[in-house]
Design an enzyme around this catalytic site. Structure first.
Site, PDB file in Angstrom:
ATOM      1  N   ARG A  74       0.810  -1.219   0.000  1.00 15.59           N
ATOM      2  CA  ARG A  74       0.000   0.000   0.000  1.00 15.59           C
ATOM      3  C   ARG A  74       0.848   1.275   0.000  1.00 15.59           C
ATOM      4  O   ARG A  74       0.340   2.365  -0.249  1.00 15.59           O
ATOM      5  CB  ARG A  74      -0.963  -0.015   1.204  1.00 15.59           C
ATOM      6  CG  ARG A  74      -2.090  -1.022   1.035  1.00 15.59           C
ATOM      7  CD  ARG A  74      -2.867  -1.258   2.324  1.00 15.59           C
ATOM      8  NE  ARG A  74      -2.171  -2.166   3.244  1.00 15.59           N
ATOM      9  CZ  ARG A  74      -2.682  -2.616   4.398  1.00 15.59           C
ATOM     10  NH1 ARG A  74      -3.877  -2.227   4.777  1.00 15.59           N
ATOM     11  NH2 ARG A  74      -1.990  -3.441   5.163  1.00 15.59           N
TER      12      ARG A  74
ATOM     13  N   LYS B 113       8.554  -0.986   3.476  1.00 10.61           N
ATOM     14  CA  LYS B 113       7.714  -0.054   4.246  1.00 10.61           C
ATOM     15  C   LYS B 113       8.392   0.435   5.515  1.00 10.61           C
ATOM     16  O   LYS B 113       8.398   1.638   5.794  1.00 10.61           O
ATOM     17  CB  LYS B 113       6.377  -0.710   4.596  1.00 10.61           C
ATOM     18  CG  LYS B 113       5.515   0.171   5.475  1.00 10.61           C
ATOM     19  CD  LYS B 113       4.086  -0.299   5.579  1.00 10.61           C
ATOM     20  CE  LYS B 113       3.920  -1.369   6.623  1.00 10.61           C
ATOM     21  NZ  LYS B 113       2.498  -1.710   6.818  1.00 10.61           N
TER      22      LYS B 113
ATOM     23  N   GLY C  58       1.345 -13.735   6.335  1.00  8.02           N
ATOM     24  CA  GLY C  58       0.455 -13.130   7.320  1.00  8.02           C
ATOM     25  C   GLY C  58       1.132 -12.908   8.662  1.00  8.02           C
ATOM     26  O   GLY C  58       2.197 -13.467   8.958  1.00  8.02           O
TER      27      GLY C  58
ATOM     28  N   ASN D 276       0.152   2.131   6.909  1.00  8.34           N
ATOM     29  CA  ASN D 276       0.022   1.221   5.778  1.00  8.34           C
ATOM     30  C   ASN D 276       0.228   1.935   4.454  1.00  8.34           C
ATOM     31  O   ASN D 276       0.708   1.347   3.497  1.00  8.34           O
ATOM     32  CB  ASN D 276      -1.367   0.582   5.778  1.00  8.34           C
ATOM     33  CG  ASN D 276      -1.563  -0.301   6.995  1.00  8.34           C
ATOM     34  OD1 ASN D 276      -0.630  -0.962   7.443  1.00  8.34           O
ATOM     35  ND2 ASN D 276      -2.756  -0.292   7.546  1.00  8.34           N
TER      36      ASN D 276
ATOM     37  N   ARG E 246      26.239  25.744   2.601  1.00  5.19           N
ATOM     38  CA  ARG E 246      26.308  24.404   2.024  1.00  5.19           C
ATOM     39  C   ARG E 246      27.340  23.578   2.795  1.00  5.19           C
ATOM     40  O   ARG E 246      28.054  24.105   3.642  1.00  5.19           O
ATOM     41  CB  ARG E 246      26.592  24.522   0.528  1.00  5.19           C
ATOM     42  CG  ARG E 246      25.357  25.098  -0.217  1.00  5.19           C
ATOM     43  CD  ARG E 246      25.692  25.522  -1.615  1.00  5.19           C
ATOM     44  NE  ARG E 246      26.381  24.464  -2.324  1.00  5.19           N
ATOM     45  CZ  ARG E 246      27.273  24.675  -3.303  1.00  5.19           C
ATOM     46  NH1 ARG E 246      27.579  25.910  -3.665  1.00  5.19           N
ATOM     47  NH2 ARG E 246      27.837  23.660  -3.904  1.00  5.19           N
TER      48      ARG E 246
ATOM     49  N   ASN F  88      36.397  41.782   6.384  1.00  5.68           N
ATOM     50  CA  ASN F  88      35.099  42.284   5.940  1.00  5.68           C
ATOM     51  C   ASN F  88      34.969  42.041   4.446  1.00  5.68           C
ATOM     52  O   ASN F  88      35.786  42.505   3.661  1.00  5.68           O
ATOM     53  CB  ASN F  88      35.006  43.782   6.260  1.00  5.68           C
ATOM     54  CG  ASN F  88      33.592  44.293   6.092  1.00  5.68           C
ATOM     55  OD1 ASN F  88      32.943  44.011   5.074  1.00  5.68           O
ATOM     56  ND2 ASN F  88      33.100  45.029   7.062  1.00  5.68           N
TER      57      ASN F  88
ATOM     58  N   ASN G 234      35.840  29.982  -7.574  1.00  6.72           N
ATOM     59  CA  ASN G 234      36.582  28.821  -7.066  1.00  6.72           C
ATOM     60  C   ASN G 234      36.733  27.724  -8.098  1.00  6.72           C
ATOM     61  O   ASN G 234      37.457  26.772  -7.879  1.00  6.72           O
ATOM     62  CB  ASN G 234      35.888  28.263  -5.814  1.00  6.72           C
ATOM     63  CG  ASN G 234      34.466  27.815  -6.083  1.00  6.72           C
ATOM     64  OD1 ASN G 234      33.753  28.433  -6.871  1.00  6.72           O
ATOM     65  ND2 ASN G 234      34.057  26.753  -5.442  1.00  6.72           N
ATOM     66  N   TYR G 235      36.044  27.856  -9.219  1.00  6.73           N
ATOM     67  CA  TYR G 235      35.970  26.736 -10.168  1.00  6.73           C
ATOM     68  C   TYR G 235      36.413  27.227 -11.534  1.00  6.73           C
ATOM     69  O   TYR G 235      35.869  28.203 -12.061  1.00  6.73           O
ATOM     70  CB  TYR G 235      34.510  26.259 -10.202  1.00  6.73           C
ATOM     71  CG  TYR G 235      34.262  25.024 -11.042  1.00  6.73           C
ATOM     72  CD1 TYR G 235      35.041  23.883 -10.901  1.00  6.73           C
ATOM     73  CD2 TYR G 235      33.209  25.008 -11.952  1.00  6.73           C
ATOM     74  CE1 TYR G 235      34.785  22.758 -11.661  1.00  6.73           C
ATOM     75  CE2 TYR G 235      32.944  23.879 -12.714  1.00  6.73           C
ATOM     76  CZ  TYR G 235      33.741  22.753 -12.562  1.00  6.73           C
ATOM     77  OH  TYR G 235      33.479  21.639 -13.307  1.00  6.73           O
TER      78      TYR G 235
ATOM     79  N   ARG H 240      40.701  48.013 -11.997  1.00  2.18           N
ATOM     80  CA  ARG H 240      39.431  48.282 -12.669  1.00  2.18           C
ATOM     81  C   ARG H 240      39.684  49.388 -13.681  1.00  2.18           C
ATOM     82  O   ARG H 240      40.661  50.145 -13.575  1.00  2.18           O
ATOM     83  CB  ARG H 240      38.359  48.678 -11.660  1.00  2.18           C
ATOM     84  CG  ARG H 240      38.682  49.920 -10.890  1.00  2.18           C
ATOM     85  CD  ARG H 240      37.690  50.151  -9.745  1.00  2.18           C
ATOM     86  NE  ARG H 240      38.023  51.366  -9.043  1.00  2.18           N
ATOM     87  CZ  ARG H 240      37.782  51.568  -7.750  1.00  2.18           C
ATOM     88  NH1 ARG H 240      37.246  50.624  -7.022  1.00  2.18           N
ATOM     89  NH2 ARG H 240      38.091  52.707  -7.192  1.00  2.18           N
TER      90      ARG H 240
HETATM   91  C1  UD1 Z   1      -2.983  -5.381  11.570  1.00  8.28           C
HETATM   92  C2  UD1 Z   1      -3.986  -6.226  12.367  1.00  8.28           C
HETATM   93  C3  UD1 Z   1      -5.201  -5.366  12.698  1.00  8.28           C
HETATM   94  C4  UD1 Z   1      -4.768  -4.141  13.486  1.00  8.28           C
HETATM   95  C5  UD1 Z   1      -3.675  -3.362  12.744  1.00  8.28           C
HETATM   96  C6  UD1 Z   1      -3.110  -2.330  13.659  1.00  8.28           C
HETATM   97  C7  UD1 Z   1      -3.682  -8.529  11.607  1.00  8.28           C
HETATM   98  C8  UD1 Z   1      -4.236  -9.624  10.774  1.00  8.28           C
HETATM   99  N1  UD1 Z   1      -4.367  -7.373  11.595  1.00  8.28           N
HETATM  100  O1  UD1 Z   1      -3.602  -5.045  10.340  1.00  8.28           O
HETATM  101  O2  UD1 Z   1      -6.115  -6.112  13.475  1.00  8.28           O
HETATM  102  O3  UD1 Z   1      -5.890  -3.320  13.720  1.00  8.28           O
HETATM  103  O4  UD1 Z   1      -2.619  -4.230  12.334  1.00  8.28           O
HETATM  104  O5  UD1 Z   1      -2.170  -1.523  12.996  1.00  8.28           O
HETATM  105  O6  UD1 Z   1      -2.698  -8.730  12.291  1.00  8.28           O
HETATM  106  N2  UD1 Z   1       3.820  -8.547   8.643  1.00  8.28           N
HETATM  107  C9  UD1 Z   1       4.766  -9.549   8.613  1.00  8.28           C
HETATM  108  N3  UD1 Z   1       4.532 -10.651   7.850  1.00  8.28           N
HETATM  109  C10 UD1 Z   1       3.402 -10.822   7.138  1.00  8.28           C
HETATM  110  C11 UD1 Z   1       2.424  -9.798   7.168  1.00  8.28           C
HETATM  111  C12 UD1 Z   1       2.669  -8.673   7.938  1.00  8.28           C
HETATM  112  O7  UD1 Z   1       5.804  -9.447   9.253  1.00  8.28           O
HETATM  113  O8  UD1 Z   1       3.263 -11.850   6.468  1.00  8.28           O
HETATM  114  C13 UD1 Z   1       4.088  -7.345   9.440  1.00  8.28           C
HETATM  115  C14 UD1 Z   1       4.059  -6.086   8.600  1.00  8.28           C
HETATM  116  O9  UD1 Z   1       5.351  -5.780   8.126  1.00  8.28           O
HETATM  117  C15 UD1 Z   1       3.511  -5.046   9.557  1.00  8.28           C
HETATM  118  C16 UD1 Z   1       2.708  -5.837  10.558  1.00  8.28           C
HETATM  119  O10 UD1 Z   1       3.075  -7.191  10.396  1.00  8.28           O
HETATM  120  O11 UD1 Z   1       4.548  -4.352  10.216  1.00  8.28           O
HETATM  121  C17 UD1 Z   1       1.208  -5.668  10.381  1.00  8.28           C
HETATM  122  O12 UD1 Z   1       0.833  -6.095   9.078  1.00  8.28           O
HETATM  123  P1  UD1 Z   1      -0.199  -5.249   8.200  1.00  8.28           P
HETATM  124  O13 UD1 Z   1      -0.346  -5.935   6.910  1.00  8.28           O
HETATM  125  O14 UD1 Z   1       0.212  -3.855   8.186  1.00  8.28           O
HETATM  126  O15 UD1 Z   1      -1.514  -5.435   9.059  1.00  8.28           O
HETATM  127  P2  UD1 Z   1      -2.777  -4.487   9.086  1.00  8.28           P
HETATM  128  O16 UD1 Z   1      -3.594  -4.728   7.882  1.00  8.28           O
HETATM  129  O17 UD1 Z   1      -2.372  -3.111   9.354  1.00  8.28           O
HETATM  130 CA    CA Z   2      -0.424  -2.087   9.509  1.00  9.65          CA
END
Ligand code: UD1
Ligand code: CA
Length: 466
Positions: A16, A23, A81, A226, A330, A374, A383-384, A437
């Protein structure tokens, strides 16, 4: 908290963000996102911090640079996940208790994590929730009529309007014994719209046979990043926190001045609206930085007066110096105590020694300007030569007349004078006057004659028209 390991999940794809950069490496207030949760965990003095990453080498490098060996990383590949990521992280935990939270929630504070851990000692699982002004996108905390936490349901898996109306959302921080978490995670099934393993499903598993408490924290702390709209939201909240902290530390921060988390400002300083301080900037006591000035990796001594709209990077300024308005320092400019640089003065790799002045319209590149020298308006250091940069040295108490050019490499001696409009191509000895001059010629009466001629021409043109 020596019986606790913090597991930070940061292996998601972050699609996203619509960015090639992972991210958690996007920066807010001067630090990569991932640093904030890790710092909060380290503040708690936990036994270990484990960050679950995608294996992207830049994440590893960034963490090592910031924290050294205090933080270990473990790779989740592919990202299946948050539940799967937690499983990968938990495999590395050897403490009694674990705190699992996300790498994209930079506003969570050590205090809230501490409270969460305390709660977890009286329950099977504790999680942090918040009453979100706008719950869209967050998982909802679903409770029984008697208030018991039953489960967390993700936005896209909500079924009824009543569920959608729930404002209590999951902030994404969980604490329990390592064995409770590990067992619950092992039971996760991909039964949702995404086909992923949701860490949030551990809540229902634990709630089915034990007690889950949801600690309601502040709505700010829960902001998860996100996309870039949320990145902006999180950053603004962070800037506001930093302004508040500096205010308590004796710094007056007016209006919307934005100070990175990496910057330090000594008490007594005043920062006006629109000021932007970035990177490793260090501001000494009693400095005043006026409207619209942008300082990146700059060190100011005590009592420095930076007038409006000055821009400086990778430079230092000594005590009581005055800079601006509209000065541009700079990289590698070293402005010593009590020096003055005024409007439209640009420096680069230049040392302006104690008490020297260049008050208007000048370019001083690759130069060393002596004490109390001053430099007049419109002075340019050439310089260049089109191939290489060369240095210019101006001795102590030298005077460079307005609209002069110093063609480097060249040295103007101590106490020497350069007459206005001179192009200096040869070294000027100490105490000498350099003048180069075209000589001026005066023609008596010629001015009046020209004036009369122009007036007559104008009269004739008017007559012709009428
Ligand atoms: C998640 C929660 C949601 C909560 C929100 C708060 C879940 C399923 N949902 O949603 O309930 O309200 O956070 O911010 O947990 N990540 C991994 N591996 C993966 C997927 C994600 O390490 O396979 C990490 C991501 O890098 C991120 C975090 O887990 O830092 C959360 O994942 P993200 O996809 O952002 O979850 P949300 O949709 O925000
Ligand atoms: Ca998140």
């Amino acid at each position: 908290m020596k019986d606790v390991t913090a597991v930070v999940l940061a292996a998601g794809l972050g699609t996203r963000m619509k960015s090639a950069l992972p991210k958690v490496l996007h920066r807010i207030a001067g630090r990569p996102l991932i640093e904030f949760p890790v710092r909060a965990a380290l503040e708690l003095d936990v036994a270990a911090v484990v960050v679950v990453t995608s294996g992207h080498p830049d994440i590893e490098a960034s963490l090592t640079q910031a924290f050294g060996p205090k933080v270990v990383t473990v790779v989740q590949d592919p990202p299946r996940g948050t539940g799967d990521a937690a499983r990968v992280g938990l495999a590395r935990v050897s403490t009694e208790r674990t705190l699992v939270f996300y790498g994209d929630t930079p506003l969570v504070t050590a205090r809230e994590l501490e409270q969460l851990l305390a709660e977890s000692r009286n329950a099977d699982l504790a999680l942090l929730s918040a009453l979100a002004p706008d719950p869209a996108g967050y998982g909802r905390v679903l409770r029984a009529p008697d208030g018991r936490v039953l489960e967390i349901r993700e936005q896209r898996d909500l079924q009824t309007d009543a569920e959608r109306a729930v404002r209590e959302v999951n902030a994404g921080m969980y604490a329990a014994t390592t064995s409770v978490l590990s067992q619950a995670v092992a039971q996760l099934q991909p039964m949702n719209a995404q086909g992923e393993l949701y860490l949030t499903d551990v809540v229902a598993t634990v709630a089915a046979r034990g007690r889950v408490v949801a600690l309601v924290g502040s709505a700010d702390s829960l902001v998860g990043v996100n996309d870039r709209a949320q990145l902006r939201e999180a950053e603004e909240l962070l800037f506001e926190r930093i302004r508040g902290r500096l205010g308590r530390e004796g710094v007056l921060v007016r209006g919307d001045a934005r100070i990175d988390d990496t910057v330090s400002v000594a008490p007594g300083a005043e920062l006006e609206a629109g000021v932007r301080l970035r990177g490793t900037t260090r501001i000494g006591p009693d400095c005043r930085i006026d409207v619209g000035s942008v300082l990146t990796d700059v060190t100011l001594g005590a009592g420095v007066n930076v007038k409006p709209y000055s821009v400086m990077s990778a430079s230092s300024v000594g005590d009581r110096a005055e800079i601006g308005p509209f000065s541009h320092l700079r990289p590698d400019s070293e402005i010593e105590a009590e020096a003055h640089l005024g409007n439209f003065v640009e420096t680069k790799k230049t040392r302006v020694r104690r008490g020297a002045k260049a008050n208007h319209l000048a370019y001083l590149g690759d130069a060393d300007i002596g004490e109390r020298a001053n430099v007049g308006a419109g002075t340019i250091v050439c310089n260049y030569d089109g191939f290489q940069k060369h240095r210019t040295v101006v001795g102590a108490e030298a005077f460079i007349g307005s609209d002069s050019q110093l063609v480097a490499p060249v040295t103007v001696g101590k106490g020497a004078f350069v007459a206005s409009g001179t192009t200096v191509t040869e070294d000027v000895p100490d105490g000498a006057l350099a003048i180069g001059r075209a000589r001026q010629e005066n023609k008596p009466g010629k001015g009046a004659e020209l004036k009369a001629r122009f007036a007559e021409a104008a009269r004739q043109a008017k007559q012709k028209k009428g």
